[in-house]
Write a protein that holds these residues in place. Structure first.
Motif, PDB file in Angstrom:
ATOM      1  N   VAL A 148      -7.186  -8.678  -0.043  1.00 60.88           N
ATOM      2  CA  VAL A 148      -8.116  -9.274   0.898  1.00 60.88           C
ATOM      3  C   VAL A 148      -7.293 -10.078   1.890  1.00 60.88           C
ATOM      4  O   VAL A 148      -6.599 -11.020   1.504  1.00 60.88           O
ATOM      5  N   TRP A 189     -15.167  -9.841  -5.945  1.00 64.75           N
ATOM      6  CA  TRP A 189     -14.027  -9.090  -6.467  1.00 64.75           C
ATOM      7  C   TRP A 189     -13.839  -9.224  -7.969  1.00 64.75           C
ATOM      8  O   TRP A 189     -13.171  -8.398  -8.584  1.00 64.75           O
ATOM      9  N   LYS A 195       0.811  -1.220   0.000  1.00 60.08           N
ATOM     10  CA  LYS A 195       0.000   0.000   0.000  1.00 60.08           C
ATOM     11  C   LYS A 195       0.847   1.274   0.000  1.00 60.08           C
ATOM     12  O   LYS A 195       0.337   2.338  -0.326  1.00 60.08           O
ATOM     13  N   ASN A 220      -8.291  -4.042   1.747  1.00 60.70           N
ATOM     14  CA  ASN A 220      -9.585  -3.790   1.120  1.00 60.70           C
ATOM     15  C   ASN A 220     -10.691  -4.607   1.767  1.00 60.70           C
ATOM     16  O   ASN A 220     -11.860  -4.245   1.664  1.00 60.70           O
ATOM     17  N   ALA A 221     -10.321  -5.715   2.416  1.00 62.06           N
ATOM     18  CA  ALA A 221     -11.284  -6.542   3.136  1.00 62.06           C
ATOM     19  C   ALA A 221     -10.522  -7.447   4.092  1.00 62.06           C
ATOM     20  O   ALA A 221      -9.340  -7.729   3.886  1.00 62.06           O
ATOM     21  N   TYR A 245      -6.910  -2.910   8.464  1.00 67.97           N
ATOM     22  CA  TYR A 245      -7.613  -1.788   7.827  1.00 67.97           C
ATOM     23  C   TYR A 245      -6.803  -0.493   7.922  1.00 67.97           C
ATOM     24  O   TYR A 245      -6.826   0.322   7.003  1.00 67.97           O
ATOM     25  N   PRO A 279      -6.264  -4.645  -5.152  1.00 68.68           N
ATOM     26  CA  PRO A 279      -7.033  -4.954  -3.943  1.00 68.68           C
ATOM     27  C   PRO A 279      -6.391  -6.102  -3.160  1.00 68.68           C
ATOM     28  O   PRO A 279      -5.947  -7.089  -3.748  1.00 68.68           O
ATOM     29  N   ARG A 305      -0.222  -0.205  -5.011  1.00 71.26           N
ATOM     30  CA  ARG A 305      -1.279   0.129  -4.048  1.00 71.26           C
ATOM     31  C   ARG A 305      -2.699   0.001  -4.580  1.00 71.26           C
ATOM     32  O   ARG A 305      -3.637  -0.132  -3.803  1.00 71.26           O
ATOM     33  N   THR A 306      -2.872   0.018  -5.898  1.00 72.10           N
ATOM     34  CA  THR A 306      -4.228  -0.096  -6.434  1.00 72.10           C
ATOM     35  C   THR A 306      -4.703  -1.546  -6.542  1.00 72.10           C
ATOM     36  O   THR A 306      -5.877  -1.787  -6.829  1.00 72.10           O
ATOM     37  N   HIS A 323      -4.668  -0.275   5.137  1.00 72.51           N
ATOM     38  CA  HIS A 323      -5.453  -0.132   3.899  1.00 72.51           C
ATOM     39  C   HIS A 323      -5.800  -1.439   3.208  1.00 72.51           C
ATOM     40  O   HIS A 323      -5.891  -1.493   1.979  1.00 72.51           O
TER      41      HIS A 323
END
Length: 146
Positions: free
Chosen positions: A94, A137, A83, A114-115, A109, A92, A89-90, A112
Motif C-alpha cells: 500500500v 488488509w 514486484k 495494491n493500493a 499502479y 501486498p 511480489r505476493t 503493481h
C-alpha cells in the motif's frame, strides 16, 4: 461469533519520524495487534525484505506500507524491485504518501501497487486511514501464505 484475525507483521517504509510516530500512535489508539516494523529508507526496506545485514532474522511482512519520497532509494524503485522479485511480489504493498500527483498514482499502479492512499495531514484523519487500511488488509482481505 467471528474470530479475530491472527496478527501479522507490517513493514512501514517511512523516513519522516513524525509520520512513524503517528502510525505507531494510530496502532495503539485502535489497539491494532499487528507488529509494526520500520525501515527509514528504501535501501533499509530492501535489506529487511531480503533479510540482509542486521535484518537476518526479520519476519516476512504480510503487508508493506510504503512512502514514495525516501532517501537513498525512493519508494518507486523499492516498489519495482519488490514486484519483480518472485519471493516478494505476493506481499501486498500500500503506497501511503503525501503526494496527490496523478503521475505518482499512475506510476505506482503501473509498478503493481495494491493500493494508493494519500496521507491526511490531520492526526485524527490519519489515525482513521491507518485503521481502515488495517481493517481492510488484515480483516477483510485473504492474504497469501507466508
Amino acid at each position: 461469533m467471528t474470530q479475530a484475525p491472527a496478527p501479522i507483521d507490517i513493514l512501514l517504509v517511512e523516513d519522516d519520524p513524525g509520520d512513524v510516530l503517528m502510525t505507531r500512535e494510530a496502532f495503539e489508539h485502535h489497539k491494532i495487534r499487528n507488529a509494526l516494523h520500520v525501515a527509514s529508507d528504501g535501501v533499509e526496506a530492501l535489506e529487511f525484505l531480503t533479510r540482509q545485514g542486521r535484518f537476518r532474522a526479520a519476519p516476512r511482512p504480510g503487508l508493506i506500507l510504503l512512502d514514495l519520497n525516501l532517501p537513498r532509494k525512493d519508494g518507486r524503485e523499492v516498489l519495482g524491485e519488490i514486484k519483480r522479485d518472485p519471493q516478494l511480489r505476493t506481499i501486498p504493498v500500500v503506497v501511503l504518501t503525501t503526494s496527490e500527483a496523478e503521475e505518482d498514482i499512475v506510476r505506482s499502479y503501473q509498478l503493481h501497487a495494491n493500493a494508493y492512499v494519500t496521507k491526511p495531514v490531520d492526526f485524527e484523519k490519519f489515525v482513521e486511514v491507518v485503521r481502515k487500511i488495517d481493517d481492510f488488509w488484515v480483516t477483510v482481505v485473504k492474504l497469501p501464505p507466508r
